[in-house]
Design an enzyme around this catalytic site. Structure first.
Site, PDB file in Angstrom:
ATOM      1  N   ASP A 191      -2.640  -1.448   2.657  1.00  0.00           N
ATOM      2  CA  ASP A 191      -1.987  -2.282   1.648  1.00  0.00           C
ATOM      3  C   ASP A 191      -1.292  -1.407   0.606  1.00  0.00           C
ATOM      4  O   ASP A 191      -1.908  -0.553  -0.027  1.00  0.00           O
ATOM      5  CB  ASP A 191      -3.068  -3.155   0.992  1.00  0.00           C
ATOM      6  N   HIS A 229      -4.935  -6.170  -5.507  1.00  0.00           N
ATOM      7  CA  HIS A 229      -4.581  -5.075  -4.616  1.00  0.00           C
ATOM      8  C   HIS A 229      -5.043  -3.728  -5.164  1.00  0.00           C
ATOM      9  O   HIS A 229      -5.066  -3.510  -6.377  1.00  0.00           O
ATOM     10  CB  HIS A 229      -3.066  -5.046  -4.391  1.00  0.00           C
TER      11      HIS A 229
END
Length: 561
Positions: free
Chosen positions: A205, A377
């Site tokens: 990610d 994130h």
């Protein structure tokens, strides 16, 4: 790092024993995440999400991955594995299943509940396969292990994919919150164990790769949310993603503490929170959540409303409130809390909503003026930590714009990954893992597929350009009766003008140019209706530019007499 700008042709045949990786979305953009893995003649799809349109894409509801690269191989798909339940990871599933309904859909309990409800609206009965962290399942030649990861929604999973070509670890969306609200942390022990086994390709990610340090804990938002509920003089309206269960839990806890009843507004919000409550992912005290009509009879300082629209979506509840197009009328003293991140590309839409709400007297609390959101994130510190634990042989940053992908790749290099083993790919770029090395070998189509109303794919880049031109320049329709014997106008043309000038008579100034153009065409023996329409179109467009410096769409209609 591989050069992402070189010209690439279609890939050749996958070498025997190799693994092919193709991202059909999620690279160079925030959303539309979809990665296809090919091995031994079979395909495994990880995520199938949507991208939300920007202002230059009017009339578009969502944007899908391009399935054309796999459309003739739908029967080879052994499963769709979903890492979590956000729209940018599951929103495209109904459209893929419409092409082949019996593909197994694999995911955790909450993720499958969200997608099942969505598929019901599309009248699709899916084949669901529920998994949890620690499970290991076989799908054709793919041996898939599921690893717990922490994100802004419960039940997130990373996937470890074992094949004869090697071991791939795909993080999905994740962060390393050490004090998560649901007590479910990212399983770094599993990451380390997989690293010891030998991760041949690490897909990570990239969304927060430019942000230094570590992403702060969700728990750190509690003081800011508490303050809003404690100090708001009238109603509190909270806008969030319809799948952000953790954030909604914090809102419910604050409402309960400060004596406010809560109503959910927006179809997706009502649906998802009902699912989360029924499955035990959302703790809702008895009597806290009521119907919106019940709130209308209560004192304003005892009311809280949770709705959609934190990204400025035109049809979402919050945007309609800002435009005075909703049953909830924003008034002086109301407090609006935007409890979600600002997705790149949505800035103008969001600030337009903030300005609209402020106009009606609301106090708008958002990320720019209060600590009311933390990212879901991993930041740069967490990514470097993971690289050091996993020590992958090859790295392919995913999920992010180009600046995020490159920043993520740089982190990998700084932790010791060889630069030529960091693959920076674009959507459609084909990456083969053969003999322990990942290399770019070609490219397949991976353009935008637009959903507009009930149509899929009928909106094209060309039609979007026309829509933008209509919005910015207007349209002029010219109806001209032409004498077939002389090639000249039989009578003055009629004009229908929209979005160009208010006074339609102004366009009559173009008639001399039309007459000159038709006279010239007659002298050259041009009399075909389509050619005459093109001549009239050019003449009016030429006048519009000379007289007004505008480029309207001109729609000529020639009637022969």
């Amino acid at each position: 790092m591989n050069n992402p700008h070189r010209e690439l042709g279609r890939p050749g045949k996958l070498p025997a024993g190799g693994l092919r990786v193709i991202a059909l979305g999620g690279l160079g953009e925030i959303g539309r995440n979809m990665t296809v893995f090919e091995h031994d003649g079979k395909l495994l799809v990880v995520d199938c999400g949507v991208l939300f349109p920007e202002e230059h894409q009017p009339g578009v509801d969502v944007i899908l991955p391009d399935f054309s690269a796999i459309r003739d191989r739908l029967q080879d798909i052994v499963a769709i594995v979903l890492t979590h339940g956000h729209e940018d990871h599951i929103g495209g599933v109904p459209y893929l299943l419409k092409e082949r309904q019996d593909i197994p859909v694999v995911g955790s309990k909450l993720t499958l509940a969200f997608i099942e409800a969505k598929l019901k609206e599309h009248r699709i009965i899916p084949r669901l396969v529920e998994v949890k962290e620690g499970d290991r399942r076989g799908f054709g030649p793919f041996d898939v292990e599921f690893v717990a990861v922490n994100h802004s929604i419960p039940d997130g999973l990373a996937v470890a994919i074992r094949t004869a070509a090697g071991l791939v670890l795909h993080t999905g969306d994740f962060k390393m919150d050490q004090f998560p609200l649901d007590k479910r942390i990212t399983d770094l022990r599993a990451f380390a164990r997989l690293g010891e086994e030998g991760v041949d390709l690490f897909l990570t990610d990239s969304t927060n790769a430019e942000v230094p340090g570590f992403t702060v804990s969700e728990a750190e938002l509690n003081p800011a949310i508490e303050q809003v509920f404690r100090t708001a003089p009238r109603r509190v309206i909270v806008s969030s993603f319809a799948s952000h269960v953790h954030r909604i839990q914090q809102v419910l806890d604050a409402a309960q503490k400060h004596g406010r009843k809560v109503a959910f507004v927006g179809r997706s919000m009502v649906r998802n929170m009902g699912i989360a409550r029924d499955l035990g992912y959302l703790d809702v005290p008895k009597g806290l959540v009521v119907d919106l009509k019940a709130l209308e009879r209560m004192p304003a300082n005892q009311v809280a409303i949770v709705c959609t629209g934190s990204q400025g979506e035109p049809m979402a509840a919050l945007s309609r409130m800002a435009n005075r197009d909703h049953v909830i009328r924003i008034g002086e003293g109301d407090t609006v809390l935007l409890a979600s991140s600002l997705i790149p590309g949505n800035e103008n839409s969001i600030y337009r909503v903030i300005n609209g709400l402020s106009r009606w007297g609301a106090n708008v609390v958002h990320k720019g003026n209060a600590k009311v959101h933390v990212s879901g994130h991993a930041s740069a510190g967490e990514l470097s930590y993971c690289y050091n634990i996993v020590q992958p042989s090859n790295v392919m940053p995913v999920h992010g714009e180009w600046r995020h992908l490159r920043a993520n790749g740089d982190i990998a290099v700084r932790t010791g990954v060889e630069r030529d083993r960091v693959v920076l790919a674009d959507n459609g770029v084909v990456v083969d893992l053969v003999d322990g090395r990942a290399k770019v070998v070609g490219k397949v189509p991976a353009g935008f597929v637009y959903v507009s109303g009930t149509t899929v794919g009928s909106v094209t880049e060309a039609s979007l350009k026309d829509r933008l031109t209509l919005a910015a320049e207007g349209v002029i329709t010219v109806v001209a009766i032409v004498d077939t014997r002389t090639g000249r106008l039989a009578e003055p043309p009629d004009f229908l003008v929209r979005g160009f000038v208010h006074d339609e008579k102004v366009v009559e100034e173009s008639v001399p140019l039309i007459e000159q153009a038709l006279e010239k065409a007659a002298g050259e023996g041009i009399g075909d209706q389509r050619q005459l329409e093109e001549i009239i179109s050019r003449a009016v467009a030429q006048w519009a530019w000379r007289a007004h410096k505008r480029n309207p769409i001109v729609l000529p209609v020639v009637i022969e007499e």
